[in-house]
Design an enzyme around this catalytic site. Sequence first.
Site, PDB file in Angstrom:
ATOM      1  N   GLU A 168      -5.186  -1.690   5.940  1.00 32.52           N
ATOM      2  CA  GLU A 168      -4.208  -2.589   6.582  1.00 32.52           C
ATOM      3  C   GLU A 168      -3.818  -2.055   7.959  1.00 32.52           C
ATOM      4  O   GLU A 168      -3.571  -2.818   8.889  1.00 32.52           O
ATOM      5  CB  GLU A 168      -2.996  -2.776   5.657  1.00 32.52           C
ATOM      6  CG  GLU A 168      -3.370  -3.654   4.464  1.00 32.52           C
ATOM      7  CD  GLU A 168      -2.658  -3.333   3.172  1.00 32.52           C
ATOM      8  OE1 GLU A 168      -1.595  -2.684   3.200  1.00 32.52           O
ATOM      9  OE2 GLU A 168      -3.181  -3.732   2.099  1.00 32.52           O
ATOM     10  N   GLU A 188     -11.306   2.715  -0.807  1.00 33.93           N
ATOM     11  CA  GLU A 188     -10.698   1.416  -1.075  1.00 33.93           C
ATOM     12  C   GLU A 188     -11.567   0.322  -0.461  1.00 33.93           C
ATOM     13  O   GLU A 188     -11.440   0.034   0.741  1.00 33.93           O
ATOM     14  CB  GLU A 188      -9.294   1.347  -0.457  1.00 33.93           C
ATOM     15  CG  GLU A 188      -8.335   2.415  -0.965  1.00 33.93           C
ATOM     16  CD  GLU A 188      -6.876   1.974  -0.835  1.00 33.93           C
ATOM     17  OE1 GLU A 188      -6.175   2.033  -1.850  1.00 33.93           O
ATOM     18  OE2 GLU A 188      -6.458   1.567   0.256  1.00 33.93           O
ATOM     19  N   ASN A 205       1.196   3.267  -3.702  1.00 33.07           N
ATOM     20  CA  ASN A 205       1.439   2.865  -2.312  1.00 33.07           C
ATOM     21  C   ASN A 205       2.272   1.582  -2.367  1.00 33.07           C
ATOM     22  O   ASN A 205       1.742   0.508  -2.649  1.00 33.07           O
ATOM     23  CB  ASN A 205       0.093   2.621  -1.611  1.00 33.07           C
ATOM     24  CG  ASN A 205       0.274   2.086  -0.204  1.00 33.07           C
ATOM     25  OD1 ASN A 205       1.391   2.011   0.320  1.00 33.07           O
ATOM     26  ND2 ASN A 205      -0.828   1.702   0.426  1.00 33.07           N
ATOM     27  N   TRP A 206       3.556   1.733  -2.098  1.00 32.91           N
ATOM     28  CA  TRP A 206       4.451   0.565  -2.225  1.00 32.91           C
ATOM     29  C   TRP A 206       4.298  -0.408  -1.064  1.00 32.91           C
ATOM     30  O   TRP A 206       4.835  -1.506  -1.099  1.00 32.91           O
ATOM     31  CB  TRP A 206       5.916   1.029  -2.309  1.00 32.91           C
ATOM     32  CG  TRP A 206       6.244   1.856  -3.509  1.00 32.91           C
ATOM     33  CD1 TRP A 206       5.404   2.232  -4.525  1.00 32.91           C
ATOM     34  CD2 TRP A 206       7.528   2.409  -3.830  1.00 32.91           C
ATOM     35  NE1 TRP A 206       6.080   2.988  -5.452  1.00 32.91           N
ATOM     36  CE2 TRP A 206       7.389   3.110  -5.053  1.00 32.91           C
ATOM     37  CE3 TRP A 206       8.776   2.395  -3.211  1.00 32.91           C
ATOM     38  CZ2 TRP A 206       8.458   3.787  -5.659  1.00 32.91           C
ATOM     39  CZ3 TRP A 206       9.853   3.063  -3.809  1.00 32.91           C
ATOM     40  CH2 TRP A 206       9.686   3.742  -5.025  1.00 32.91           C
ATOM     41  N   LYS A 207       3.584   0.002  -0.015  1.00 34.69           N
ATOM     42  CA  LYS A 207       3.410  -0.844   1.184  1.00 34.69           C
ATOM     43  C   LYS A 207       4.794  -1.293   1.678  1.00 34.69           C
ATOM     44  O   LYS A 207       5.748  -0.528   1.584  1.00 34.69           O
ATOM     45  CB  LYS A 207       2.452  -2.006   0.881  1.00 34.69           C
ATOM     46  CG  LYS A 207       1.127  -1.495   0.274  1.00 34.69           C
ATOM     47  CD  LYS A 207       0.046  -2.524   0.216  1.00 34.69           C
ATOM     48  CE  LYS A 207      -1.217  -1.918  -0.385  1.00 34.69           C
ATOM     49  NZ  LYS A 207      -2.351  -2.830  -0.416  1.00 34.69           N
ATOM     50  N   HIS A 249      -5.249   3.593   6.263  1.00 32.99           N
ATOM     51  CA  HIS A 249      -5.325   2.503   5.283  1.00 32.99           C
ATOM     52  C   HIS A 249      -5.953   1.281   5.953  1.00 32.99           C
ATOM     53  O   HIS A 249      -5.734   1.042   7.143  1.00 32.99           O
ATOM     54  CB  HIS A 249      -3.917   2.173   4.764  1.00 32.99           C
ATOM     55  CG  HIS A 249      -3.960   1.261   3.579  1.00 32.99           C
ATOM     56  ND1 HIS A 249      -4.141  -0.096   3.704  1.00 32.99           N
ATOM     57  CD2 HIS A 249      -3.884   1.521   2.253  1.00 32.99           C
ATOM     58  CE1 HIS A 249      -4.162  -0.632   2.487  1.00 32.99           C
ATOM     59  NE2 HIS A 249      -4.020   0.326   1.595  1.00 32.99           N
ATOM     60  N   GLY A 253      -1.692  -0.173  -5.380  1.00 30.61           N
ATOM     61  CA  GLY A 253      -0.788  -1.038  -4.632  1.00 30.61           C
ATOM     62  C   GLY A 253       0.077  -1.853  -5.586  1.00 30.61           C
ATOM     63  O   GLY A 253       1.095  -1.383  -6.101  1.00 30.61           O
ATOM     64  N   GLY A 254      -0.352  -3.083  -5.855  1.00 35.44           N
ATOM     65  CA  GLY A 254       0.444  -4.013  -6.660  1.00 35.44           C
ATOM     66  C   GLY A 254       0.971  -3.429  -7.963  1.00 35.44           C
ATOM     67  O   GLY A 254       2.157  -3.596  -8.298  1.00 35.44           O
ATOM     68  N   SER A 257      -7.049  -3.135  -6.483  1.00 42.96           N
ATOM     69  CA  SER A 257      -6.795  -3.869  -7.729  1.00 42.96           C
ATOM     70  C   SER A 257      -6.984  -3.010  -8.981  1.00 42.96           C
ATOM     71  O   SER A 257      -7.455  -3.480 -10.009  1.00 42.96           O
ATOM     72  CB  SER A 257      -7.672  -5.129  -7.811  1.00 42.96           C
ATOM     73  OG  SER A 257      -7.358  -6.007  -6.749  1.00 42.96           O
ATOM     74  N   GLY A 310      -5.726  -6.053  -3.286  1.00 38.17           N
ATOM     75  CA  GLY A 310      -4.796  -7.166  -3.470  1.00 38.17           C
ATOM     76  C   GLY A 310      -5.474  -8.473  -3.845  1.00 38.17           C
ATOM     77  O   GLY A 310      -4.872  -9.538  -3.781  1.00 38.17           O
TER      78      GLY A 310
HETATM   79  P1  13P Z   1      -3.823  -3.152  -4.713  1.00 40.86           P
HETATM   80  O1  13P Z   1      -3.736  -2.193  -5.865  1.00 40.86           O
HETATM   81  O2  13P Z   1      -2.653  -4.078  -4.615  1.00 40.86           O
HETATM   82  O3  13P Z   1      -5.142  -3.860  -4.666  1.00 40.86           O
HETATM   83  O4  13P Z   1      -3.746  -2.261  -3.363  1.00 40.86           O
HETATM   84  C1  13P Z   1      -4.573  -1.173  -3.231  1.00 40.86           C
HETATM   85  C2  13P Z   1      -4.179  -0.434  -2.019  1.00 40.86           C
HETATM   86  O5  13P Z   1      -4.351  -0.893  -0.895  1.00 40.86           O
HETATM   87  C3  13P Z   1      -3.550   0.886  -2.198  1.00 40.86           C
HETATM   88  O6  13P Z   1      -3.447   1.558  -0.999  1.00 40.86           O
END
Ligand code: 13P
Length: 258
Positions: free
Chosen positions: A99, A169, A11-13, A97, A236-237, A215, A175
């Site tokens: 967010e 999640e 997920n590149w956000k 998600h 994510g990251g 994470s 993050g």
């Molecule tokens: P991180 O891997 O950066 O914690 O993000 C997880 C995430 O929200 C994937 O959708």
Amino acid sequence: MSKRTPLIAGNWKMNKTATEGVELVKEIAAAVGTESSVNVLLCPPFTALSAVSAAVEGTHLGLGAQNMHDKASGAFTGEISASMLRDLYVTHVILGHSERRSLFGENDAFINRKVLAALSASLKPILCVGELLSEREANQTMEVVRRQIEQGLAGVPAAKAESLVIAYEPVWAIGTGKTATPAMAQEVHAFIRKLLAQQFGAESASRILILYGGSMKPDNADALLAEQDIDGGLIGGASLEAKSFVDLVQIAAKSLRD
Ligand code: 13P
């Protein structure tokens, strides 16, 4: 790791221009573009979908989107429909998600409408669920996850259940560098599978992928993926750099052989 084919989804956000995205995909494709024991999905921002769609053609890499609207078309400025995604060969869409829930006010009823719209358009929803730190500390994790699953999946026809993907999640792990321990994650994953079995039957529930997100990195993925009900990761990251993402795909492939 279970008998289900694992899925590693990036997920590149709100990161990567189309140009940067194509560069990243080329590096990932060169390393794991023919890996077939693990399903790999890239979820770029909308503006990079078209370019990334072209870049993954001829590889085993799949394409997902990060959100969509539930309506098919109309006066919804700034929104994207399921058919617009399908037209770009998108197969999966992340919905609910944390967010989107916390920063953009999406509630379970809205997310449910999107899940149903995605399934009607033959897109596979990746429904995200997870508790806040305050909810975990108040021992409300299972209650929150139950509400998000039951309301998010209300009205899903049993015949479409196996098109679902769930991502657990924990919000406090996103993050932050804090990961749920494998045992903590497994406990919630097993609970989610039990809820899925109640709604769709044990057979279907045993085929639905439940990803962990929060994470997840090459140094903790091995232990998480070793758990029986953890079928991959929503990353994510660590999906923003080819090396860490490729390492994760390779760890998932290795976990199948162990
Ligand atoms: P991180 O891997 O950066 O914690 O993000 C997880 C995430 O929200 C994937 O959708």
